[in-house]
Design a protein around this motif. Structure first.
Motif, PDB file in Angstrom:
ATOM      1  N   LEU A   1      -4.089   7.174  10.137  1.00  0.00           N
ATOM      2  CA  LEU A   1      -3.759   7.873   8.896  1.00  0.00           C
ATOM      3  C   LEU A   1      -2.800   7.089   8.014  1.00  0.00           C
ATOM      4  O   LEU A   1      -2.716   7.342   6.811  1.00  0.00           O
ATOM      5  CB  LEU A   1      -3.143   9.240   9.223  1.00  0.00           C
ATOM      6  CG  LEU A   1      -4.077  10.234   9.927  1.00  0.00           C
ATOM      7  CD1 LEU A   1      -3.306  11.508  10.253  1.00  0.00           C
ATOM      8  CD2 LEU A   1      -5.288  10.540   9.069  1.00  0.00           C
ATOM      9  N   ILE A   2      -2.075   6.140   8.603  1.00  0.00           N
ATOM     10  CA  ILE A   2      -1.085   5.391   7.841  1.00  0.00           C
ATOM     11  C   ILE A   2      -1.698   4.625   6.677  1.00  0.00           C
ATOM     12  O   ILE A   2      -1.212   4.701   5.553  1.00  0.00           O
ATOM     13  CB  ILE A   2      -0.288   4.446   8.768  1.00  0.00           C
ATOM     14  CG1 ILE A   2       0.686   5.282   9.617  1.00  0.00           C
ATOM     15  CG2 ILE A   2       0.487   3.404   7.976  1.00  0.00           C
ATOM     16  CD1 ILE A   2       1.386   4.481  10.691  1.00  0.00           C
ATOM     17  N   PRO A   3      -2.795   3.856   6.875  1.00  0.00           N
ATOM     18  CA  PRO A   3      -3.382   3.158   5.734  1.00  0.00           C
ATOM     19  C   PRO A   3      -3.833   4.104   4.627  1.00  0.00           C
ATOM     20  O   PRO A   3      -3.657   3.814   3.447  1.00  0.00           O
ATOM     21  CB  PRO A   3      -4.575   2.414   6.343  1.00  0.00           C
ATOM     22  CG  PRO A   3      -4.261   2.299   7.788  1.00  0.00           C
ATOM     23  CD  PRO A   3      -3.510   3.543   8.123  1.00  0.00           C
ATOM     24  N   LEU A   4      -4.419   5.261   5.012  1.00  0.00           N
ATOM     25  CA  LEU A   4      -4.878   6.216   4.017  1.00  0.00           C
ATOM     26  C   LEU A   4      -3.699   6.777   3.237  1.00  0.00           C
ATOM     27  O   LEU A   4      -3.768   6.947   2.013  1.00  0.00           O
ATOM     28  CB  LEU A   4      -5.649   7.345   4.708  1.00  0.00           C
ATOM     29  CG  LEU A   4      -6.210   8.433   3.776  1.00  0.00           C
ATOM     30  CD1 LEU A   4      -7.175   7.827   2.766  1.00  0.00           C
ATOM     31  CD2 LEU A   4      -6.892   9.522   4.591  1.00  0.00           C
ATOM     32  N   THR A   5      -2.598   7.043   3.920  1.00  0.00           N
ATOM     33  CA  THR A   5      -1.412   7.570   3.257  1.00  0.00           C
ATOM     34  C   THR A   5      -0.859   6.571   2.245  1.00  0.00           C
ATOM     35  O   THR A   5      -0.550   6.924   1.100  1.00  0.00           O
ATOM     36  CB  THR A   5      -0.324   7.908   4.290  1.00  0.00           C
ATOM     37  OG1 THR A   5      -0.844   8.837   5.231  1.00  0.00           O
ATOM     38  CG2 THR A   5       0.894   8.504   3.605  1.00  0.00           C
ATOM     39  N   SER A   6      -0.759   5.314   2.667  1.00  0.00           N
ATOM     40  CA  SER A   6      -0.234   4.301   1.748  1.00  0.00           C
ATOM     41  C   SER A   6      -1.175   4.105   0.567  1.00  0.00           C
ATOM     42  O   SER A   6      -0.729   3.895  -0.566  1.00  0.00           O
ATOM     43  CB  SER A   6      -0.026   2.976   2.486  1.00  0.00           C
ATOM     44  OG  SER A   6      -1.262   2.445   2.943  1.00  0.00           O
TER      45      SER A   6
ATOM     46  N   GLY B   1       2.854  -3.038   9.094  1.00  0.00           N
ATOM     47  CA  GLY B   1       1.972  -3.664   8.126  1.00  0.00           C
ATOM     48  C   GLY B   1       1.029  -2.657   7.498  1.00  0.00           C
ATOM     49  O   GLY B   1       0.737  -2.714   6.312  1.00  0.00           O
ATOM     50  N   GLN B   2       0.544  -1.714   8.314  1.00  0.00           N
ATOM     51  CA  GLN B   2      -0.385  -0.720   7.797  1.00  0.00           C
ATOM     52  C   GLN B   2       0.242   0.157   6.722  1.00  0.00           C
ATOM     53  O   GLN B   2      -0.456   0.632   5.830  1.00  0.00           O
ATOM     54  CB  GLN B   2      -0.897   0.151   8.943  1.00  0.00           C
ATOM     55  CG  GLN B   2      -1.816  -0.608   9.894  1.00  0.00           C
ATOM     56  CD  GLN B   2      -2.228   0.257  11.048  1.00  0.00           C
ATOM     57  OE1 GLN B   2      -2.318   1.467  10.913  1.00  0.00           O
ATOM     58  NE2 GLN B   2      -2.484  -0.349  12.191  1.00  0.00           N
ATOM     59  N   TRP B   3       1.523   0.354   6.805  1.00  0.00           N
ATOM     60  CA  TRP B   3       2.194   1.127   5.778  1.00  0.00           C
ATOM     61  C   TRP B   3       2.052   0.473   4.410  1.00  0.00           C
ATOM     62  O   TRP B   3       2.122   1.131   3.384  1.00  0.00           O
ATOM     63  CB  TRP B   3       3.670   1.302   6.112  1.00  0.00           C
ATOM     64  CG  TRP B   3       3.946   2.508   6.951  1.00  0.00           C
ATOM     65  CD1 TRP B   3       4.347   2.542   8.243  1.00  0.00           C
ATOM     66  CD2 TRP B   3       3.810   3.873   6.539  1.00  0.00           C
ATOM     67  NE1 TRP B   3       4.470   3.842   8.677  1.00  0.00           N
ATOM     68  CE2 TRP B   3       4.152   4.672   7.648  1.00  0.00           C
ATOM     69  CE3 TRP B   3       3.416   4.488   5.347  1.00  0.00           C
ATOM     70  CZ2 TRP B   3       4.117   6.057   7.587  1.00  0.00           C
ATOM     71  CZ3 TRP B   3       3.389   5.866   5.289  1.00  0.00           C
ATOM     72  CH2 TRP B   3       3.737   6.644   6.416  1.00  0.00           C
ATOM     73  N   PHE B   4       1.840  -0.815   4.407  1.00  0.00           N
ATOM     74  CA  PHE B   4       1.724  -1.543   3.157  1.00  0.00           C
ATOM     75  C   PHE B   4       0.264  -1.811   2.778  1.00  0.00           C
ATOM     76  O   PHE B   4      -0.004  -2.600   1.883  1.00  0.00           O
ATOM     77  CB  PHE B   4       2.485  -2.866   3.245  1.00  0.00           C
ATOM     78  CG  PHE B   4       3.975  -2.683   3.286  1.00  0.00           C
ATOM     79  CD1 PHE B   4       4.711  -2.660   2.123  1.00  0.00           C
ATOM     80  CD2 PHE B   4       4.626  -2.524   4.496  1.00  0.00           C
ATOM     81  CE1 PHE B   4       6.081  -2.494   2.153  1.00  0.00           C
ATOM     82  CE2 PHE B   4       5.996  -2.350   4.541  1.00  0.00           C
ATOM     83  CZ  PHE B   4       6.733  -2.338   3.372  1.00  0.00           C
TER      84      PHE B   4
ATOM     85  N   LEU C   1      -0.675   6.984  -1.903  1.00  0.00           N
ATOM     86  CA  LEU C   1       0.562   6.832  -2.668  1.00  0.00           C
ATOM     87  C   LEU C   1       0.372   5.872  -3.837  1.00  0.00           C
ATOM     88  O   LEU C   1       0.806   6.138  -4.959  1.00  0.00           O
ATOM     89  CB  LEU C   1       1.686   6.326  -1.750  1.00  0.00           C
ATOM     90  CG  LEU C   1       2.226   7.332  -0.730  1.00  0.00           C
ATOM     91  CD1 LEU C   1       3.225   6.651   0.202  1.00  0.00           C
ATOM     92  CD2 LEU C   1       2.889   8.506  -1.433  1.00  0.00           C
ATOM     93  N   VAL C   2      -0.274   4.749  -3.565  1.00  0.00           N
ATOM     94  CA  VAL C   2      -0.520   3.773  -4.627  1.00  0.00           C
ATOM     95  C   VAL C   2      -1.474   4.349  -5.669  1.00  0.00           C
ATOM     96  O   VAL C   2      -1.289   4.154  -6.878  1.00  0.00           O
ATOM     97  CB  VAL C   2      -1.069   2.466  -4.030  1.00  0.00           C
ATOM     98  CG1 VAL C   2      -1.515   1.519  -5.137  1.00  0.00           C
ATOM     99  CG2 VAL C   2      -0.024   1.796  -3.164  1.00  0.00           C
ATOM    100  N   VAL C   3      -2.512   5.066  -5.225  1.00  0.00           N
ATOM    101  CA  VAL C   3      -3.484   5.644  -6.143  1.00  0.00           C
ATOM    102  C   VAL C   3      -2.814   6.620  -7.104  1.00  0.00           C
ATOM    103  O   VAL C   3      -3.066   6.603  -8.318  1.00  0.00           O
ATOM    104  CB  VAL C   3      -4.607   6.358  -5.366  1.00  0.00           C
ATOM    105  CG1 VAL C   3      -5.392   7.285  -6.279  1.00  0.00           C
ATOM    106  CG2 VAL C   3      -5.545   5.340  -4.750  1.00  0.00           C
ATOM    107  N   ILE C   4      -1.947   7.469  -6.580  1.00  0.00           N
ATOM    108  CA  ILE C   4      -1.285   8.462  -7.427  1.00  0.00           C
ATOM    109  C   ILE C   4      -0.430   7.789  -8.489  1.00  0.00           C
ATOM    110  O   ILE C   4      -0.477   8.134  -9.670  1.00  0.00           O
ATOM    111  CB  ILE C   4      -0.443   9.415  -6.556  1.00  0.00           C
ATOM    112  CG1 ILE C   4      -1.361  10.288  -5.680  1.00  0.00           C
ATOM    113  CG2 ILE C   4       0.436  10.297  -7.428  1.00  0.00           C
ATOM    114  CD1 ILE C   4      -0.623  11.115  -4.651  1.00  0.00           C
ATOM    115  N   VAL C   5       0.364   6.804  -8.057  1.00  0.00           N
ATOM    116  CA  VAL C   5       1.269   6.129  -8.986  1.00  0.00           C
ATOM    117  C   VAL C   5       0.489   5.306 -10.004  1.00  0.00           C
ATOM    118  O   VAL C   5       0.663   5.443 -11.220  1.00  0.00           O
ATOM    119  CB  VAL C   5       2.270   5.242  -8.219  1.00  0.00           C
ATOM    120  CG1 VAL C   5       3.120   4.437  -9.191  1.00  0.00           C
ATOM    121  CG2 VAL C   5       3.164   6.097  -7.324  1.00  0.00           C
TER     122      VAL C   5
END
Length: 480
Positions: A233-238, A114-117, A241-245
């Motif tokens: 770190l998983i929530p920050l990574t996801s 879930g955190q990945w999302f 990714l959304v921020v960049i796109v």
């Protein structure tokens, strides 16, 4: 974990604030000038009695603060951050099937999958951000999404049973009336605002998708994973990714060309002549509105004739363009008419511009100018009508209260540094005016009052731009 998510929300909010405050402020000014929010029961009722009226009213209420760009930017940042937090709130529980019914039980949404999302919780807010890049997008769309999310959060906290089912059934009809009926989300009628509905749909569908992703996981395994560094770190990574796109989409779709045009219009509206010259000296405008405002600022400083060809010109269309049948392009031309002393022409131009507003709203900017032109022309009762309406606003009230005592006071108007001067400059004779300004109109204006240096400069500039050297030399020799 909680603090990390809070930091992500804060970063997002600051990004929205800086974008609208620094890169897009005049889009906010544009929104404010094409509505007139009144603190009046009749006005409020006329809005809320229609489908979608509550969202429309809240959107208009917020838009009046866009007169100040940083306040408007802060409002948008807070609302978009609230959308993200409410999306996360809907994810902070697990969907499950209880007695054949969907239900949501309170538990910590901490499963690694879930955190990945987690970054997806920002998608509705980013879509609304994209939506608001369009100058015709209205703030009622943001409120419609927020009201829907608040309703769902409240309904899902109710215990399962017949009461809950009845309230959910009733809530759909209420939500349709307060938030999703009508056509108040986009200024152009009969236009489908795709980004707005995409934002609303994503805010509702993401929690359901998350249930499909995490339903097979056990909470105790998730809690064990939650304590590891990688799970933090998983929530920050996801999120990144959304921020960049989405950030790339925001920047690519921002209409900075329109922002520059709106800047010139804003500066002319507020008579910021020095700032206009600083801007045109840094970058020569090549659009009609920019050139019109540039020439007006040069004339206000007595520099138009001497420096006319130091700047980009668009023939006589850059001096006093033909009036178009829209709500935006005539406004700088109307400002030039007003400053020249062509008061009746300015009044007609502003009135027609207001009537061309696509969603049929009134305009605080137009009401103020119409009050001024009618006051100068001696139409005091008409001016009183506009001033009385402006008294019911938040930010035009003080000006209206200061102006009302001038009505009918001829001596006070004559002493007024602006209204007295423009009344002396106004035409003395009636004539037929077409949308195309002619040198005869400018000559009549100047000879009616030879102290009108603005008319003098515009007349000479007109001769220069049309290449009429004979009339230019004759006028100069006559002045000598």
């Amino acid at each position: 974990m909680k603090y990390l998510r809070g930091l992500c929300t804060l970063i997002f909010g600051v990004a929205v604030l800086l974008f609208f405050g620094l890169a897009y402020p005049h889009h906010l000014h544009y929104q404010e000038q094409y509505q007139l929010f009144l603190f009046d029961s009749t006005y409020v009722w006329d809005i809320v009695r229609l489908p979608g009226g509550i969202a429309d009213l809240l959107g208009r209420f917020c838009t009046q603060f866009f007169l100040f760009a940083w306040v408007g930017a802060l409002i948008i940042a807070l609302l978009l951050s609230a959308v993200q937090l409410l999306t996360l709130r809907l994810l902070n529980g697990q969907w499950s099937m209880v007695n054949g019914q969907w239900s949501m039980v309170n538990s910590q949404w901490s499963m690694v999958n879930g955190q990945w999302f987690y970054g997806l919780t920002f998608v509705p807010s980013f879509l609304l951000w994209l939506f608001l890049l369009d100058e015709n997008a209205l703030m009622s769309g943001v409120w419609a999404v927020l009201l829907t999310q608040l309703a769902f959060c409240g309904l899902l906290r109710l215990p399962d049973g017949w009461l809950r089912r009845i309230l959910i059934f009733v809530a759909f009809f209420i939500l349709f009336w307060i938030a999703f009926g009508g056509s108040h989300y986009y200024r152009i009628p009969n236009t489908f605002p795709t980004l707005f509905y995409a934002a609303w749909f994503s805010a509702m569908i993401i929690p359901l998708v998350m249930w499909l992703v995490v339903r097979g996981k056990k909470s105790e395994n998730a809690q064990q994973q939650n304590n590891s560094l990688s799970s933090h770190l998983i929530p920050l990574t996801s999120y990144l990714l959304v921020v960049i796109v989405m950030g790339a989409f925001v920047w690519k779709n921002a209409n900075f060309k329109a922002e520059r045009v709106m800047q010139y219009d804003f500066m002319a509206c507020h008579q910021q002549w020095n700032r206009i010259l600083e801007t045109v000296n840094a970058e020569r405008p090549n659009n009609q509105i920019g050139v019109t405002v540039q020439n007006l600022a040069l004339a206000m400083h007595g520099m138009l004739v001497d420096h006319l060809f130091d700047y980009n010109q668009n023939g006589i269309l850059g001096l006093l363009p033909d009036v178009q049948s829209d709500a935006t392009s005539p406004m700088p031309t109307a400002e030039a008419f007003y400053q020249l002393g062509m008061i009746t022409v300015a009044q007609r131009t502003v009135f027609e511009a207001q009537e061309a507003i696509l969603d049929f709203q009134k305009s605080g900017r137009c009401y103020k100018r119409l009050a001024q032109t009618n006051l100068i022309n001696g139409q005091y009762e008409v001016a009183r009508k506009y001033l009385t309406a402006l008294q019911k606003t938040l930010f035009y009230r003080d000006w209206a209260n200061e102006t009302l005592p001038l009505l009918g006071d001829e001596q006070a108007i004559a002493r007024h540094p602006e209204y007295g001067r423009l009344r002396r400059y106004a035409y003395r004779e009636e004539f037929y005016f077409s949308d195309h300004v002619t040198p005869e109109m400018l000559e009549s204006l100047y000879y009616g009052n030879t102290d009108n240096r603005l008319a003098y400069q515009y007349l000479l500039a007109y001769y220069l731009l049309t290449g009429d050297r004979e009339r230019f030399n004759h006028f100069i020799s006559e002045k000598r």
